[in-house]
Design a protein around this motif. Structure first.
Motif, PDB file in Angstrom:
ATOM      1  N   GLY A  75      -3.365  -2.814 -13.756  1.00  0.00           N
ATOM      2  CA  GLY A  75      -4.457  -1.872 -13.933  1.00  0.00           C
ATOM      3  C   GLY A  75      -5.401  -2.371 -15.006  1.00  0.00           C
ATOM      4  O   GLY A  75      -5.093  -3.314 -15.732  1.00  0.00           O
ATOM      5  N   TYR A  76      -6.572  -1.727 -15.083  1.00  0.00           N
ATOM      6  CA  TYR A  76      -7.538  -2.095 -16.113  1.00  0.00           C
ATOM      7  C   TYR A  76      -8.108  -0.829 -16.744  1.00  0.00           C
ATOM      8  O   TYR A  76      -8.136   0.239 -16.136  1.00  0.00           O
ATOM      9  N   ALA A  77      -8.543  -1.001 -17.981  1.00  0.00           N
ATOM     10  CA  ALA A  77      -9.039   0.142 -18.751  1.00  0.00           C
ATOM     11  C   ALA A  77     -10.446   0.519 -18.318  1.00  0.00           C
ATOM     12  O   ALA A  77     -11.347  -0.321 -18.316  1.00  0.00           O
ATOM     13  N   LEU A  78     -10.630   1.785 -17.974  1.00  0.00           N
ATOM     14  CA  LEU A  78     -11.967   2.315 -17.704  1.00  0.00           C
ATOM     15  C   LEU A  78     -12.638   2.717 -19.011  1.00  0.00           C
ATOM     16  O   LEU A  78     -13.862   2.678 -19.134  1.00  0.00           O
ATOM     17  N   GLU A  79     -11.805   3.127 -19.968  1.00  0.00           N
ATOM     18  CA  GLU A  79     -12.291   3.488 -21.298  1.00  0.00           C
ATOM     19  C   GLU A  79     -11.135   3.332 -22.272  1.00  0.00           C
ATOM     20  O   GLU A  79      -9.973   3.255 -21.874  1.00  0.00           O
ATOM     21  N   GLY A  80     -11.447   3.265 -23.548  1.00  0.00           N
ATOM     22  CA  GLY A  80     -10.414   3.117 -24.563  1.00  0.00           C
ATOM     23  C   GLY A  80      -9.916   1.692 -24.651  1.00  0.00           C
ATOM     24  O   GLY A  80     -10.509   0.762 -24.106  1.00  0.00           O
ATOM     25  N   VAL A 105      -7.610   4.623 -20.770  1.00  0.00           N
ATOM     26  CA  VAL A 105      -7.511   5.311 -19.487  1.00  0.00           C
ATOM     27  C   VAL A 105      -7.511   4.191 -18.446  1.00  0.00           C
ATOM     28  O   VAL A 105      -8.448   3.403 -18.372  1.00  0.00           O
ATOM     29  N   ILE A 106      -6.432   4.112 -17.674  1.00  0.00           N
ATOM     30  CA  ILE A 106      -6.198   2.981 -16.778  1.00  0.00           C
ATOM     31  C   ILE A 106      -6.485   3.345 -15.324  1.00  0.00           C
ATOM     32  O   ILE A 106      -6.125   4.433 -14.862  1.00  0.00           O
ATOM     33  N   LYS A 107      -7.115   2.410 -14.617  1.00  0.00           N
ATOM     34  CA  LYS A 107      -7.286   2.513 -13.171  1.00  0.00           C
ATOM     35  C   LYS A 107      -6.338   1.483 -12.551  1.00  0.00           C
ATOM     36  O   LYS A 107      -6.417   0.289 -12.854  1.00  0.00           O
ATOM     37  N   LEU A 108      -5.432   1.964 -11.717  1.00  0.00           N
ATOM     38  CA  LEU A 108      -4.431   1.086 -11.123  1.00  0.00           C
ATOM     39  C   LEU A 108      -4.976   0.345  -9.907  1.00  0.00           C
ATOM     40  O   LEU A 108      -5.840   0.847  -9.181  1.00  0.00           O
ATOM     41  N   LEU A 109      -4.434  -0.850  -9.697  1.00  0.00           N
ATOM     42  CA  LEU A 109      -4.773  -1.689  -8.552  1.00  0.00           C
ATOM     43  C   LEU A 109      -3.640  -1.627  -7.525  1.00  0.00           C
ATOM     44  O   LEU A 109      -2.583  -1.059  -7.794  1.00  0.00           O
ATOM     45  N   THR A 110      -3.850  -2.231  -6.373  1.00  0.00           N
ATOM     46  CA  THR A 110      -2.816  -2.274  -5.339  1.00  0.00           C
ATOM     47  C   THR A 110      -1.651  -3.137  -5.824  1.00  0.00           C
ATOM     48  O   THR A 110      -1.859  -4.274  -6.235  1.00  0.00           O
ATOM     49  N   PRO A 111      -0.420  -2.613  -5.794  1.00  0.00           N
ATOM     50  CA  PRO A 111       0.743  -3.396  -6.225  1.00  0.00           C
ATOM     51  C   PRO A 111       0.967  -4.626  -5.342  1.00  0.00           C
ATOM     52  O   PRO A 111       0.563  -4.658  -4.174  1.00  0.00           O
ATOM     53  N   LEU A 112       1.656  -5.597  -5.917  1.00  0.00           N
ATOM     54  CA  LEU A 112       1.932  -6.860  -5.235  1.00  0.00           C
ATOM     55  C   LEU A 112       3.421  -7.175  -5.274  1.00  0.00           C
ATOM     56  O   LEU A 112       4.121  -6.757  -6.193  1.00  0.00           O
ATOM     57  N   ILE A 113       3.870  -7.954  -4.293  1.00  0.00           N
ATOM     58  CA  ILE A 113       5.192  -8.570  -4.357  1.00  0.00           C
ATOM     59  C   ILE A 113       4.948 -10.062  -4.516  1.00  0.00           C
ATOM     60  O   ILE A 113       4.121 -10.643  -3.812  1.00  0.00           O
ATOM     61  N   GLU A 151       0.838  -1.201   0.000  1.00  0.00           N
ATOM     62  CA  GLU A 151       0.000   0.000   0.000  1.00  0.00           C
ATOM     63  C   GLU A 151       0.874   1.253   0.000  1.00  0.00           C
ATOM     64  O   GLU A 151       1.513   1.555   1.005  1.00  0.00           O
ATOM     65  N   VAL A 152       0.914   1.944  -1.134  1.00  0.00           N
ATOM     66  CA  VAL A 152       1.672   3.199  -1.211  1.00  0.00           C
ATOM     67  C   VAL A 152       0.826   4.326  -1.792  1.00  0.00           C
ATOM     68  O   VAL A 152       1.341   5.398  -2.088  1.00  0.00           O
ATOM     69  N   GLY A 153      -0.468   4.067  -1.965  1.00  0.00           N
ATOM     70  CA  GLY A 153      -1.352   5.102  -2.479  1.00  0.00           C
ATOM     71  C   GLY A 153      -1.513   5.115  -3.983  1.00  0.00           C
ATOM     72  O   GLY A 153      -2.026   6.081  -4.539  1.00  0.00           O
ATOM     73  N   ILE A 154      -1.088   4.052  -4.664  1.00  0.00           N
ATOM     74  CA  ILE A 154      -1.251   3.964  -6.120  1.00  0.00           C
ATOM     75  C   ILE A 154      -2.647   3.459  -6.490  1.00  0.00           C
ATOM     76  O   ILE A 154      -3.209   3.884  -7.494  1.00  0.00           O
ATOM     77  N   ALA A 155      -3.188   2.566  -5.679  1.00  0.00           N
ATOM     78  CA  ALA A 155      -4.486   1.951  -5.990  1.00  0.00           C
ATOM     79  C   ALA A 155      -5.540   3.013  -6.250  1.00  0.00           C
ATOM     80  O   ALA A 155      -5.595   4.036  -5.566  1.00  0.00           O
ATOM     81  N   ASP A 156      -6.348   2.768  -7.255  1.00  0.00           N
ATOM     82  CA  ASP A 156      -7.459   3.629  -7.670  1.00  0.00           C
ATOM     83  C   ASP A 156      -7.025   4.888  -8.417  1.00  0.00           C
ATOM     84  O   ASP A 156      -7.861   5.709  -8.768  1.00  0.00           O
ATOM     85  N   THR A 157      -5.729   5.047  -8.670  1.00  0.00           N
ATOM     86  CA  THR A 157      -5.255   6.168  -9.484  1.00  0.00           C
ATOM     87  C   THR A 157      -5.723   5.956 -10.922  1.00  0.00           C
ATOM     88  O   THR A 157      -5.648   4.857 -11.456  1.00  0.00           O
ATOM     89  N   ILE A 158      -6.191   7.020 -11.551  1.00  0.00           N
ATOM     90  CA  ILE A 158      -6.648   6.962 -12.940  1.00  0.00           C
ATOM     91  C   ILE A 158      -5.668   7.783 -13.775  1.00  0.00           C
ATOM     92  O   ILE A 158      -5.397   8.941 -13.458  1.00  0.00           O
ATOM     93  N   ILE A 159      -5.149   7.145 -14.851  1.00  0.00           N
ATOM     94  CA  ILE A 159      -4.099   7.759 -15.649  1.00  0.00           C
ATOM     95  C   ILE A 159      -4.185   7.244 -17.091  1.00  0.00           C
ATOM     96  O   ILE A 159      -4.560   6.094 -17.317  1.00  0.00           O
ATOM     97  N   ASP A 160      -3.842   8.090 -18.040  1.00  0.00           N
ATOM     98  CA  ASP A 160      -3.777   7.657 -19.436  1.00  0.00           C
ATOM     99  C   ASP A 160      -2.643   6.660 -19.609  1.00  0.00           C
ATOM    100  O   ASP A 160      -1.604   6.745 -18.940  1.00  0.00           O
TER     101      ASP A 160
END
Length: 120
Positions: free
Chosen positions: A58-63, A71-79, A4-13
Motif C-alpha cells: 500500500g501507499y500513503a495518501l496522507e501522513g 492513511v494507506i491505500k492498498l494495492l492488489t495482493p501478489l503471490i 483479487e479478493v477485494g482488498i485493492a483500493d481499500t483506504i485504512i489508517d
C-alpha cells in the motif's frame, strides 16, 4: 500473480492495518519507507530452494508511515516465488501450486474481512 479478493483500493489508517496484518502473521519488518508499506507472509515448500510469499502493499495518501499517522491505500495482493539465492519473482509467467493459491485466497479473504472493519 495477482490475487483479487477485494482488498485493492481499500483506504485504512496505518495503525489498525498493522494490527490486522500482524494478527494474520504478515510481517512488515523493514519493508516500508515514508510513503509505502509492504507486508509479507511466508509459505514453506517441499520443493528444493523454493519458498512462496503472499505480499500486500500500500501507499500513503496522507501522513507519514515513519510517524505512524499515514492513511494507506492498498494495492492488489501478489503471490511470489522465491528462488534461492536469486530473489522473489512476482511475474505473471510464474506457476504456483493450487494449494498455495487456495491458501493465499483463504488468508487474504480473512484479512479483507478484518480490514473492512477499519476502512475509511
Amino acid at each position: 500473480m495477482k490475487i483479487e479478493v477485494g482488498i485493492a483500493d481499500t483506504i485504512i489508517d496505518l495503525k489498525p492495518l498493522d494490527h490486522v496484518m500482524e494478527a494474520a502473521n504478515f510481517v512488515r519488518a523493514g519493508q516500508w519507507d515514508y510513503e509505502r508499506v509492504t507486508y509479507d507472509y511466508k509459505i514453506g515448500s517441499k520443493e528444493k530452494n523454493i519458498t512462496y510469499y503472499i505480499r500486500v502493499q500500500g501507499y500513503a495518501l496522507e501522513g507519514d508511515v515513519d510517524r505512524g499517522d499515514a492513511v494507506i491505500k492498498l494495492l492488489t495482493p501478489l503471490i511470489g516465488k522465491h528462488y534461492y539465492p536469486h530473489g522473489i519473482e512476482y511475474g505473471e509467467k510464474e506457476t504456483f501450486p493450487k494449494s498455495v493459491i487456495e491458501r493465499a485466497n483463504t488468508m487474504l479473504t480473512k484479512v479483507k474481512d478484518e480490514v473492512d472493519k477499519y476502512k475509511k
